[in-house]
Design an enzyme around this catalytic site. Structure first.
Site, PDB file in Angstrom:
ATOM      1  N   ASP A  63       0.810  -1.226   0.000  1.00 54.14           N
ATOM      2  CA  ASP A  63       0.000   0.000   0.000  1.00 54.14           C
ATOM      3  C   ASP A  63       0.842   1.275   0.000  1.00 54.14           C
ATOM      4  O   ASP A  63       0.304   2.377   0.158  1.00 54.14           O
ATOM      5  CB  ASP A  63      -0.919   0.022   1.233  1.00 54.14           C
ATOM      6  CG  ASP A  63      -2.231  -0.719   1.011  1.00 54.14           C
ATOM      7  OD1 ASP A  63      -2.788  -0.608  -0.099  1.00 54.14           O
ATOM      8  OD2 ASP A  63      -2.692  -1.407   1.942  1.00 54.14           O
ATOM      9  N   ARG A  93       1.007  -1.375   7.034  1.00 61.24           N
ATOM     10  CA  ARG A  93       1.068   0.055   6.738  1.00 61.24           C
ATOM     11  C   ARG A  93       1.946   0.803   7.750  1.00 61.24           C
ATOM     12  O   ARG A  93       2.558   1.801   7.411  1.00 61.24           O
ATOM     13  CB  ARG A  93      -0.354   0.647   6.663  1.00 61.24           C
ATOM     14  CG  ARG A  93      -1.213  -0.032   5.570  1.00 61.24           C
ATOM     15  CD  ARG A  93      -1.952   0.955   4.714  1.00 61.24           C
ATOM     16  NE  ARG A  93      -1.089   1.896   4.044  1.00 61.24           N
ATOM     17  CZ  ARG A  93      -1.486   2.999   3.440  1.00 61.24           C
ATOM     18  NH1 ARG A  93      -2.760   3.304   3.439  1.00 61.24           N
ATOM     19  NH2 ARG A  93      -0.642   3.809   2.845  1.00 61.24           N
ATOM     20  N   ARG A 144     -10.592   4.683  10.737  1.00 63.46           N
ATOM     21  CA  ARG A 144      -9.148   4.428  10.744  1.00 63.46           C
ATOM     22  C   ARG A 144      -8.480   5.296  11.811  1.00 63.46           C
ATOM     23  O   ARG A 144      -7.941   4.803  12.796  1.00 63.46           O
ATOM     24  CB  ARG A 144      -8.590   4.694   9.342  1.00 63.46           C
ATOM     25  CG  ARG A 144      -9.233   3.802   8.285  1.00 63.46           C
ATOM     26  CD  ARG A 144      -8.791   2.363   8.451  1.00 63.46           C
ATOM     27  NE  ARG A 144      -7.471   2.216   7.954  1.00 63.46           N
ATOM     28  CZ  ARG A 144      -7.150   1.922   6.689  1.00 63.46           C
ATOM     29  NH1 ARG A 144      -8.089   1.678   5.807  1.00 63.46           N
ATOM     30  NH2 ARG A 144      -5.914   1.836   6.306  1.00 63.46           N
ATOM     31  N   HIS A 176     -12.012   7.174   5.185  1.00 60.33           N
ATOM     32  CA  HIS A 176     -11.036   8.253   5.365  1.00 60.33           C
ATOM     33  C   HIS A 176     -11.717   9.574   4.983  1.00 60.33           C
ATOM     34  O   HIS A 176     -12.492   9.608   4.021  1.00 60.33           O
ATOM     35  CB  HIS A 176      -9.816   8.070   4.434  1.00 60.33           C
ATOM     36  CG  HIS A 176      -8.701   7.246   5.002  1.00 60.33           C
ATOM     37  ND1 HIS A 176      -7.867   6.481   4.199  1.00 60.33           N
ATOM     38  CD2 HIS A 176      -8.242   7.085   6.274  1.00 60.33           C
ATOM     39  CE1 HIS A 176      -6.955   5.883   4.958  1.00 60.33           C
ATOM     40  NE2 HIS A 176      -7.161   6.225   6.219  1.00 60.33           N
ATOM     41  N   CYS A 270      -5.419  10.079  -2.623  1.00 56.85           N
ATOM     42  CA  CYS A 270      -4.701   9.162  -1.722  1.00 56.85           C
ATOM     43  C   CYS A 270      -3.269   8.892  -2.167  1.00 56.85           C
ATOM     44  O   CYS A 270      -2.459   8.431  -1.369  1.00 56.85           O
ATOM     45  CB  CYS A 270      -5.400   7.812  -1.679  1.00 56.85           C
ATOM     46  SG  CYS A 270      -7.127   7.841  -1.297  1.00 56.85           S
TER      47      CYS A 270
HETATM   48  N1  ARG Z   1      -5.601   0.147   0.793  1.00 55.74           N
HETATM   49  C1  ARG Z   1      -5.301   1.363   1.480  1.00 55.74           C
HETATM   50  C2  ARG Z   1      -5.748   1.266   2.914  1.00 55.74           C
HETATM   51  O1  ARG Z   1      -6.835   0.768   3.133  1.00 55.74           O
HETATM   52  C3  ARG Z   1      -5.923   2.530   0.797  1.00 55.74           C
HETATM   53  C4  ARG Z   1      -5.527   3.846   1.409  1.00 55.74           C
HETATM   54  C5  ARG Z   1      -6.255   4.998   0.794  1.00 55.74           C
HETATM   55  N2  ARG Z   1      -5.699   6.210   1.213  1.00 55.74           N
HETATM   56  C6  ARG Z   1      -6.384   7.340   1.475  1.00 55.74           C
HETATM   57  N3  ARG Z   1      -5.727   8.412   1.732  1.00 55.74           N
HETATM   58  N4  ARG Z   1      -7.682   7.349   1.512  1.00 55.74           N
HETATM   59  O2  ARG Z   1      -5.049   1.655   3.811  1.00 55.74           O
END
Ligand code: ARG
Length: 276
Positions: A63, A93, A144, A176, A270
């Site tokens: 990612d 991450r 998140r 997000h 993103c």
């Molecule tokens: N697959 C990534 C995650 O779920 C996507 C991140 C998307 N980033 C964002 N800034 N919305 O962490």
């Protein structure tokens, strides 16, 4: 002054687990197609007057291409350029963060490290958006980034005199903040109202003269995850409704296909971090 922007090539990009609701039920990632889409995004940014800088991708960090998440990038009269390293929810991450911190450290950014409790997550510009004039930061929490993470971040920013407006997210497809709020200029933002708790929506209305409302379908197709650069709005799709709203704000849409990255729950916004 051209805007500088940081991106990371999708050399090792993949979908290996379901970190958000977009990440299941898709055909596998076509990495060559992803690379072509990423290059087109870089060209669109350059065409919009941006200088593209890159960080080397690291193997195994599928990612890492989502350059908006690993650090919060800021600028402040007294401190100058600074970053706040993220405290990501997912371990894979979390491992991206040191690579980004090193990149910024080597370029003279001050590192503001926050001592987060284990569940006080904070996911960079996924959930933290500057007002275009740098006067305050909007901070999304709920999926998140955690409320506790925003509180810690807010305390650190208040020492610099930077107000942080916290916003409660309630639609899991808008996990997000950068999927449901997109500042267009100092007065106007694109917003998907259904992504916010009622009090947070009321809060937002105090800070913007014009909130241009996306439909659920537009938001869930990442049309609020666009990039504003030099009069352009880089977006993965366009509807007549979005086009009309952009026109009223004097913006020209530039459509860039990000379908491979949408399998991972991300689009244009993103994949970059603006540099001060
Ligand atoms: N697959 C990534 C995650 O779920 C996507 C991140 C998307 N980033 C964002 N800034 N919305 O962490």
């Amino acid at each position: 002054m051209p805007k500088h922007v940081l991106l990371c090539a999708p050399t090792y990009f993949d979908v290996v687990d379901a970190k958000n609701p977009y990440m299941s039920g898709n055909p596998p990632v076509d990495r060559e197609k992803a690379m072509r889409q990423w290059q087109t995004l870089c060209s669109a940014l350059q065409q919009s007057g941006c200088v593209v800088e890159t960080i080397d991708p690291a193997p195994g960090l599928e990612d890492m291409v989502f350059a908006a998440n690993q650090v919060f990038v800021g600028w402040h009269d007294g401190v100058g350029k600074f970053i706040v390293p993220s405290h990501m929810v997912h371990t894979s991450r979390q491992r991206e963060v040191p690579f980004y911190v090193d990149w910024f450290r080597q370029r003279g950014y001050k590192i503001i490290d926050i001592d987060f409790a284990r569940d006080h997550h904070l996911e960079g510009h996924g959930d933290l958006l500057w007002h275009p004039d740098w006067s305050r930061v909007y901070a999304g929490f709920g999926f998140r980034t955690a409320r506790g993470g925003v509180e810690k971040f807010g305390a650190a920013m208040s020492e610099l005199g930077i107000p942080v407006v916290s916003l409660h997210l309630v639609d899991r497809y808008c996990y997000h903040l950068d999927t449901c709020l997109c500042p267009l200029n100092n007065d106007a933002a694109l917003i998907y109202p259904g992504a916010f708790a009622a009090e947070s929506l009321a809060t937002l209305r105090q800070f913007w003269q014009r909130l241009r409302e996306l439909t659920a379908d537009e938001a869930h197709k990442f049309m609020g995850n666009g990039i504003v650069a030099n009069g352009n709005y880089i977006t993965p799709y366009l509807t007549p409704h979005l086009e009309a709203m952009l026109k009223e704000e004097g913006l020209t849409p530039l459509v860039v296909d990000t379908s491979e990255f949408e399998k991972s729950g991300g689009s244009a916004f993103c994949m970059k971090a603006f540099l001060p």
